[in-house]
Every structure is written in structure tokens, then in C-alpha cells.
Design a protein around this motif. Structure first.
Motif, short mmCIF file in Angstrom:
data_model
loop_
_atom_site.label_atom_id
_atom_site.label_comp_id
_atom_site.label_asym_id
_atom_site.label_seq_id
_atom_site.Cartn_x
_atom_site.Cartn_y
_atom_site.Cartn_z
N TRP A 54 -13.34 -14.35 0.06
CA TRP A 54 -12.08 -14.76 0.67
C TRP A 54 -10.90 -13.98 0.10
CZ3 TRP A 54 -11.91 -16.82 5.13
CH2 TRP A 54 -12.95 -17.64 5.57
N ASP A 55 -10.96 -13.62 -1.18
CA ASP A 55 -9.90 -12.78 -1.74
C ASP A 55 -9.88 -11.42 -1.05
OD1 ASP A 55 -9.12 -14.75 -3.46
OD2 ASP A 55 -10.11 -13.93 -5.23
N ARG A 56 -11.07 -10.89 -0.82
CA ARG A 56 -11.16 -9.59 -0.15
C ARG A 56 -10.73 -9.70 1.31
NH1 ARG A 56 -10.35 -4.44 -0.91
NH2 ARG A 56 -11.68 -3.10 0.35
N ALA A 57 -11.08 -10.81 1.94
CA ALA A 57 -10.74 -11.00 3.36
C ALA A 57 -9.23 -11.04 3.56
CB ALA A 57 -11.37 -12.28 3.88
N ARG A 58 -8.52 -11.55 2.55
CA ARG A 58 -7.06 -11.65 2.67
C ARG A 58 -6.38 -10.28 2.67
NH1 ARG A 58 -8.11 -15.90 -1.10
NH2 ARG A 58 -7.90 -17.95 -0.12
N VAL A 59 -7.03 -9.31 2.03
CA VAL A 59 -6.41 -7.98 1.95
C VAL A 59 -7.11 -6.97 2.86
CG1 VAL A 59 -5.65 -8.35 -0.41
CG2 VAL A 59 -7.87 -7.31 -0.02
N LEU A 60 -8.28 -7.35 3.36
CA LEU A 60 -9.04 -6.41 4.19
C LEU A 60 -8.63 -6.56 5.64
CD1 LEU A 60 -11.31 -4.31 3.98
CD2 LEU A 60 -12.91 -6.12 4.58
N VAL A 61 -7.60 -5.87 6.01
CA VAL A 61 -7.13 -5.88 7.39
C VAL A 61 -7.75 -4.68 8.10
CG1 VAL A 61 -5.09 -5.80 8.88
CG2 VAL A 61 -4.96 -6.90 6.65
N PRO A 62 -8.30 -4.86 9.28
CA PRO A 62 -8.86 -3.72 10.01
C PRO A 62 -7.86 -2.58 10.10
CG PRO A 62 -9.42 -5.76 11.12
CD PRO A 62 -8.48 -6.12 10.00
N MET A 63 -8.33 -1.37 9.92
CA MET A 63 -7.45 -0.21 9.83
C MET A 63 -6.59 -0.04 11.08
SD MET A 63 -7.82 1.06 6.88
CE MET A 63 -6.99 2.62 7.10
N LEU A 64 -7.18 -0.19 12.24
CA LEU A 64 -6.40 -0.02 13.47
C LEU A 64 -5.30 -1.06 13.57
CD1 LEU A 64 -9.07 0.86 16.19
CD2 LEU A 64 -7.28 2.32 15.26
N ALA A 66 -3.81 -2.61 11.14
CA ALA A 66 -2.76 -2.32 10.16
C ALA A 66 -1.87 -1.17 10.63
CB ALA A 66 -3.41 -1.97 8.82
N LYS A 67 -2.48 -0.13 11.20
CA LYS A 67 -1.71 1.01 11.67
C LYS A 67 -0.80 0.61 12.84
CE LYS A 67 -4.98 4.63 10.30
NZ LYS A 67 -5.91 5.68 10.78
N ILE A 68 -1.35 -0.19 13.74
CA ILE A 68 -0.55 -0.62 14.89
C ILE A 68 0.65 -1.46 14.45
CG2 ILE A 68 -0.58 -2.10 16.95
CD1 ILE A 68 -3.47 -1.17 17.41
N LYS A 69 0.41 -2.39 13.54
CA LYS A 69 1.50 -3.24 13.06
C LYS A 69 2.57 -2.41 12.34
CE LYS A 69 -1.09 -7.56 12.63
NZ LYS A 69 -1.59 -8.60 11.70
N LYS A 70 2.13 -1.43 11.58
CA LYS A 70 3.08 -0.58 10.86
C LYS A 70 3.93 0.23 11.83
CE LYS A 70 3.30 2.95 7.24
NZ LYS A 70 2.51 3.78 6.28
N LEU A 71 3.28 0.77 12.86
CA LEU A 71 4.02 1.55 13.86
C LEU A 71 4.96 0.66 14.67
CD1 LEU A 71 1.20 3.93 15.15
CD2 LEU A 71 3.24 4.58 13.85
#
Length: 252
Positions: A54-64, A66-71
Motif C-alpha cells: 500500500w505504501d508503494r501503491a500510494r506513490v506508484l502512479v501509472p506513467m501516462l 502522471a505525464k498527462i496530469k503534469k501537462l
């Protein structure tokens, strides 16, 4: 347990190290006590696995994602600038184009996954087939939960609601599992065994006393069904299968 975490090498490596530590701790144990024995050590390992996942799940955001949200955040920032100019318009258009490309890639991945699932399970009567052909009825939105601490307060914060629901269901599972003193536990076990009329013959007792082999464990694991609800420890068969596959891959 989020399925995508089981494919994450970082999470699986951490779990593997926890498993190695557990085995070493059991091997170094000279004396068995009620507080420290293979069962309690294994219980600690499973608790650590749940926390790790669960700790990993909180930081493991799918790459796409994360990129979309950043853009998207960059696009909002560009659009909110007070003075519009040609460079700003070009930058915004470039960001929009990148977002569109990533959205198309994400959509394509979903299509590939769906097509593969349909090819494998679409014509077989299975859990996937049943869900595919089941009418999708709208679900009621839960706007709040009443706190069960006696205050009667209505919780509307999603995180607090999730925590309350989790505590409620955990309490139900542990409701009848009250800890017992060693003497009382032994007494209860002896009483239960006295009621068992069917006894093992010497050959059966000898067979049951043998240690399990890795081949037997691997066979049972290979035939364990996936997609089933996890038990009281919250760990599904998929995790054990993933760990076994990682062990095999590392040996090769």
C-alpha cells in the motif's frame, strides 16, 4: 491489493527481502515461545507485505497518467497568464498536442488490453465473461457515514469514510478471534480433539508428519485460482504466484 503493484519490481524486490529476512529469523530461532515462533514471525511478514504494497501503491502512479496530469497543470498555468502573446499560444498549443498524443496512447493501451481479455476469456464461461454480459446498474453514491464511536457524527471526508469502513469490516472479521492464554488454548484444543472420533492410522500419521516439498507447494500454488477474494490477512493468491515466478526467473 492493487494488481499493478504486483508487476512493480521495486515492490516485489522489497517483499522478497522481507521474505529472506523472515526465513533467516525462523532459522536462527533457538527457542519457541508464545510471542516468538514461526507463526508469529510469518504473521509479522504478512503485515509488512501489506504495508509495503500500500505504501508503494500510494506513490506508484501509472506513467501516462502522471505525464498527462503534469501537462494539464502546465496548460492551465499557461492559460492563466495575464498577458497573452504569440509565444504563450504556441506553448499552449504544444502542450495540448502532447496531451492528445498521450491520451491516444493510453486509449490504445486500454484497447489492446480489452482485446486480449476478450480473445482469452470472451468465449469462455468465466468470471470475466459473466461480468461482461452482466447489466451495469448505476450505484448509489454514499455521501456520508455515521461514526460508530458513539458521537453520532456524520463523516463526509472520503479518507475518513474509507478508514471507518475498513475498521468496521476488520472488526467483524476479528470479532470472535479473542486471544487466549496458552493453558486455556491447550485445554480447548484437547477438548476439541477428544470429540474427534476418526483417528489416523500409523501410515496416515507418518504421511502427515512429512515435510512439504517445494514441488508440492509449487503444484498447489499453480492450481490456486486467481481472482478470488483475499483472506483475513488481505493477501491474494496473485502475490504468492508473483513471488514464485520472480524466484524462478532469478534462478534462471
Amino acid at each position: 491489493m492493487p494488481p499493478h503493484v504486483l508487476k512493480d519490481k521495486t515492490a516485489m524486490n522489497k517483499i522478497t527481502l522481507l521474505g529472506v529476512k523472515m526465513v533467516e529469523e525462523i532459522a536462527s530461532m533457538n527457542e519457541r515461545t508464545d510471542d516468538r515462533n514461526p507463526q508469529t514471525i510469518f504473521k509479522k511478514f504478512k503485515d509488512q507485505v501489506i504495508t509495503t504494497v500500500w505504501d508503494r501503491a500510494r506513490v506508484l502512479v501509472p506513467m501516462l497518467e502522471a505525464k498527462i496530469k503534469k501537462l494539464e497543470a502546465q496548460l492551465v498555468s499557461e492559460m492563466n497568464k495575464e498577458e497573452a502573446n504569440r509565444d504563450q499560444n504556441v506553448a499552449a498549443a504544444t502542450i495540448e498536442e502532447k496531451i492528445q498524443i498521450l491520451e491516444e496512447r493510453r486509449h490504445q493501451q486500454v484497447r489492446y488490453t480489452t482485446a486480449a481479455m476478450n480473445r482469452i476469456h470472451g468465449e469462455t464461461v468465466s468470471k470475466y465473461w459473466t461480468a461482461l454480459n452482466k447489466a451495469k446498474t448505476p450505484r448509489d453514491t454514499i455521501l456520508g457515514l455515521r461514526n460508530c464511536d458513539g458521537s453520532g457524527r456524520i463523516l463526509k471526508d472520503p479518507k475518513k469514510m474509507a478508514s471507518l469502513a475498513r475498521k468496521y469490516h476488520n472488526d467483524i472479521q476479528w470479532e470472535d478471534l479473542t486471544p487466549q492464554a496458552p493453558t486455556e488454548r491447550k485445554k480447548n484444543i484437547d477438548e476439541a480433539l477428544r470429540e474427534v472420533k476418526c483417528k489416523l492410522n500409523p501410515d496416515q500419521a507418518n504421511f502427515m508428519s512429512k515435510r512439504l516439498t517445494r514441488e508440492e507447494v509449487a503444484f498447489a500454488l499453480a492450481h490456486a485460482e486467481t481472482g478470488k477474494a483475499a483472506g483475513i490477512n488481505g493477501i491474494p493468491y496473485e502475490l504468492w504466484k508473483a513471488l514464485d515466478q520472480q524466484f524462478i526467473d532469478e534462478k534462471e
